[in-house]
Write an enzyme that holds these catalytic residues in place. Sequence first.
Site, mmCIF file in Angstrom:
data_model
loop_
_atom_site.group_PDB
_atom_site.id
_atom_site.type_symbol
_atom_site.label_atom_id
_atom_site.label_comp_id
_atom_site.label_asym_id
_atom_site.label_seq_id
_atom_site.Cartn_x
_atom_site.Cartn_y
_atom_site.Cartn_z
ATOM 1 N N THR A 126 1.834 -2.176 8.908
ATOM 2 C CA THR A 126 2.195 -3.185 9.909
ATOM 3 C C THR A 126 2.463 -4.560 9.302
ATOM 4 O OG1 THR A 126 -0.104 -3.844 10.237
ATOM 5 C CG2 THR A 126 0.751 -2.070 11.670
ATOM 6 N N HIS A 179 8.574 -24.963 7.762
ATOM 7 C CA HIS A 179 7.509 -25.794 8.327
ATOM 8 C C HIS A 179 6.144 -25.564 7.707
ATOM 9 C CE1 HIS A 179 9.746 -26.640 12.378
ATOM 10 N NE2 HIS A 179 10.476 -26.936 11.307
ATOM 11 N N HIS A 224 5.765 -32.012 8.105
ATOM 12 C CA HIS A 224 5.213 -30.691 7.815
ATOM 13 C C HIS A 224 4.342 -30.710 6.562
ATOM 14 C CE1 HIS A 224 7.783 -29.337 10.993
ATOM 15 N NE2 HIS A 224 8.847 -29.792 10.350
ATOM 16 N N CYS A 266 2.621 -3.422 4.090
ATOM 17 C CA CYS A 266 1.782 -2.268 4.416
ATOM 18 C C CYS A 266 2.385 -1.660 5.682
ATOM 19 C CB CYS A 266 0.310 -2.656 4.588
ATOM 20 S SG CYS A 266 -0.086 -3.706 6.006
ATOM 21 N N ASP A 308 0.872 -1.168 0.000
ATOM 22 C CA ASP A 308 0.000 0.000 0.000
ATOM 23 C C ASP A 308 0.915 1.225 0.000
ATOM 24 O OD1 ASP A 308 0.923 0.335 2.630
ATOM 25 O OD2 ASP A 308 -1.068 0.250 3.543
#
Length: 168
Positions: free
Chosen positions: A84, A115, A150, A82, A25
């Site tokens: 955060t 994993h 996994h 973005c 963004d």
Amino acid sequence: RGVGGPGRLRHRRPSLTMRMVVASDHAAVELRQEMAAVAVELGHEVTDLGPAPGEAVDYPVNGARVGRLVAAGEYDLGLIACGTGIGIGISANKVPGIRAAICSDAYSAKMSRAHNDANVLALGARVVGTGLARLIVETWLTTEFEGGRHARRVGLIAELDAAAGRQL
């Protein structure tokens, strides 16, 4: 190569040249450009979806856009950012077949690939600085999926995507 949709797992070794798609963004333009630079330095092909500096873009739009492109198999992996990393990561994870990891440290980035076979990496421009972001991206791009126990768990995640698709 990443995931090609719900229930179809395709793994690709990170040592090979991969097709990467990056987007952000408006709050993370510089971080996105740095993430793309690391991928190019490691020998990967990168398509940058923007935005351009000063162009306002809502993170759900570009998170979902990258998710759709990776899930469709047009790109092997995605890098998104973005403010955060959380909003754009949540948005990408709404796309079936996407396992976006929202990371702010190299260990989580490593484990998300080793994993969880994460196929999209989300970072936050207000959370990590340039040096740490470079380390996270490099770690993520050079870590191979371990498979084994996994792979079964990643398969269970794919089943969740498929079940959610049937419920819509």
